[in-house]
Motif scaffolding. Sequence first.
Motif, PDB file in Angstrom:
ATOM      1  N   LEU A 191       0.833  -1.203   0.000  1.00  0.00           N
ATOM      2  CA  LEU A 191       0.000   0.000   0.000  1.00  0.00           C
ATOM      3  C   LEU A 191       0.870   1.256   0.000  1.00  0.00           C
ATOM      4  O   LEU A 191       0.521   2.268  -0.618  1.00  0.00           O
ATOM      5  N   GLU A 192       2.001   1.179   0.681  1.00  0.00           N
ATOM      6  CA  GLU A 192       2.973   2.272   0.641  1.00  0.00           C
ATOM      7  C   GLU A 192       3.436   2.504  -0.792  1.00  0.00           C
ATOM      8  O   GLU A 192       3.619   3.649  -1.224  1.00  0.00           O
ATOM      9  N   GLY A 193       3.630   1.410  -1.541  1.00  0.00           N
ATOM     10  CA  GLY A 193       4.041   1.545  -2.932  1.00  0.00           C
ATOM     11  C   GLY A 193       3.026   2.302  -3.760  1.00  0.00           C
ATOM     12  O   GLY A 193       3.388   3.140  -4.606  1.00  0.00           O
ATOM     13  N   VAL A 194       1.730   2.030  -3.550  1.00  0.00           N
ATOM     14  CA  VAL A 194       0.679   2.774  -4.262  1.00  0.00           C
ATOM     15  C   VAL A 194       0.710   4.237  -3.852  1.00  0.00           C
ATOM     16  O   VAL A 194       0.644   5.139  -4.697  1.00  0.00           O
ATOM     17  N   ALA A 195       0.818   4.477  -2.540  1.00  0.00           N
ATOM     18  CA  ALA A 195       0.840   5.858  -2.049  1.00  0.00           C
ATOM     19  C   ALA A 195       2.048   6.618  -2.590  1.00  0.00           C
ATOM     20  O   ALA A 195       1.961   7.831  -2.873  1.00  0.00           O
ATOM     21  N   MET A 196       3.178   5.924  -2.748  1.00  0.00           N
ATOM     22  CA  MET A 196       4.387   6.571  -3.275  1.00  0.00           C
ATOM     23  C   MET A 196       4.165   7.135  -4.671  1.00  0.00           C
ATOM     24  O   MET A 196       4.696   8.201  -5.016  1.00  0.00           O
ATOM     25  N   VAL A 197       3.410   6.407  -5.486  1.00  0.00           N
ATOM     26  CA  VAL A 197       3.158   6.899  -6.844  1.00  0.00           C
ATOM     27  C   VAL A 197       2.432   8.232  -6.777  1.00  0.00           C
ATOM     28  O   VAL A 197       2.817   9.216  -7.444  1.00  0.00           O
ATOM     29  N   ARG A 198       1.386   8.295  -5.979  1.00  0.00           N
ATOM     30  CA  ARG A 198       0.647   9.558  -5.838  1.00  0.00           C
ATOM     31  C   ARG A 198       1.566  10.666  -5.298  1.00  0.00           C
ATOM     32  O   ARG A 198       1.537  11.806  -5.778  1.00  0.00           O
ATOM     33  N   GLU A 199       2.372  10.321  -4.280  1.00  0.00           N
ATOM     34  CA  GLU A 199       3.247  11.319  -3.652  1.00  0.00           C
ATOM     35  C   GLU A 199       4.264  11.863  -4.640  1.00  0.00           C
ATOM     36  O   GLU A 199       4.529  13.077  -4.681  1.00  0.00           O
ATOM     37  N   ARG A 200       4.841  10.989  -5.447  1.00  0.00           N
ATOM     38  CA  ARG A 200       5.876  11.450  -6.382  1.00  0.00           C
ATOM     39  C   ARG A 200       5.281  12.270  -7.518  1.00  0.00           C
ATOM     40  O   ARG A 200       5.903  13.220  -7.992  1.00  0.00           O
ATOM     41  N   ILE A 201       4.088  11.913  -7.954  1.00  0.00           N
ATOM     42  CA  ILE A 201       3.413  12.740  -8.954  1.00  0.00           C
ATOM     43  C   ILE A 201       3.221  14.153  -8.410  1.00  0.00           C
ATOM     44  O   ILE A 201       3.489  15.154  -9.091  1.00  0.00           O
TER      45      ILE A 201
END
Length: 429
Positions: free
Chosen positions: A106-116
């Motif tokens: 789930l952290e991996g999914v959140a990372m995508v949003r954060e980096r965008i």
Amino acid sequence: MAKSAPSAHIDSWYAGSAAPLPSQARLQGRQRVDVAILGAGLTGLSAALELAAAGFTVAIVEARRIGWGASGRSGGQVIFGFGCGEAKIASLVGQALAKEMFDWSLEGVAMVRERIREHGIDAHWRDGHAHVAIKPRQVQELQEWQSELRDTYGYPLQWWDRERLQAVLPSPRYLGGLYDPKSGHLHPLEYTNGLARAALAAGVRIFEDSPVTALRRGATPTLVTTGGELVADHVVLAGNALLQRIAPELERKIMPVGTYIGATTPLPPELAADLIRNGMAVADINWALDYFRLSHDHRLLFGGRASYSTLPPPDLAGTMRRRMTRVFPQLAGVGFDKVWGGYVDISRNRAPHWGRLGDNVYFAQGFSGHGVAATGLAGRVIAEAIKGQATRLDAFAKIPHADFPGGRALRTPLLVAAMAWFKLRDALW
């Protein structure tokens, strides 16, 4: 250092619609850095960003263009978990660690949003993803999975029966779906290029058209290319299905599987909006699955038709069109502007294969179709280990992985035979 004419991306809708990224120089001569990374895809770029932020000098060598492999060609679906599923992970490492790994996904999914958000990447993100059922047994499988995710992993998803699903996805093919509002989809090459721009701005050097021909191991491992050498304290292997004999002990544990995507001609905006009314991404749960989503310019991006022989299927565009019209009969007569493919790197148990070779060579592979989110996590976990905190990498290294049987010569025909059974099962019940 003069730049040379770069290798081209494959001919895809992604390559044609992404904002151009300036080509980078080839590696020439002997260069020295703290960390050398093989592969300018999502794993390598993620690790580079984390390490550069911590003060390491980092360089990436890429055989072709940034994002040339799976990172720039994938289905673009950003989803939780790993390719093997939660129950498989639990059977391999125990329930407690499986729950931690799920939370990390789930952290991996959140990372995508954060980096965008952090890097201002225009990757055309859309919220929402649904796994959908074609057969009654798949309805039961999805509902059981929903219960497992809620009760064991604390991750509630929405069950949509056929009527509720058809209000959003008016296709006659599906009997119900499991909807996740936190997952989503994006333009994978735009996202990869955005990470590359951020890495370059952070001081990471990226060398394109620099295929690695050898890995010299030792106290200062070295990536050798046709034009130079990259000497480092630590090396990260992020080539996945494209390592090409750099580390044979890793290659034996993954199989390149071809998967294919088509982008239709632009649709009338009203027709496109009516195909998937909430803009989510969709995937069925057949072994040889279909997956699809809308693009920002009103196309349907339709994927599937996996090839376990590494040979493209005959009449690929025609086959993809027939599969698409089974889902959306209203698209009869609509063709594809582009059809392209690439390799997914699957491990034998479909679980992530991340770890080390010796003390200073790190690797991540075996993303098995969950790469857009899991690659970012892998890069962070490897960076943590290089910085001295290896708890999470050591946890992933506990997942046992067997070689594919038959070696390089026989593993492909053996897998083709095995996959025939799963395709027959999809067809018959």
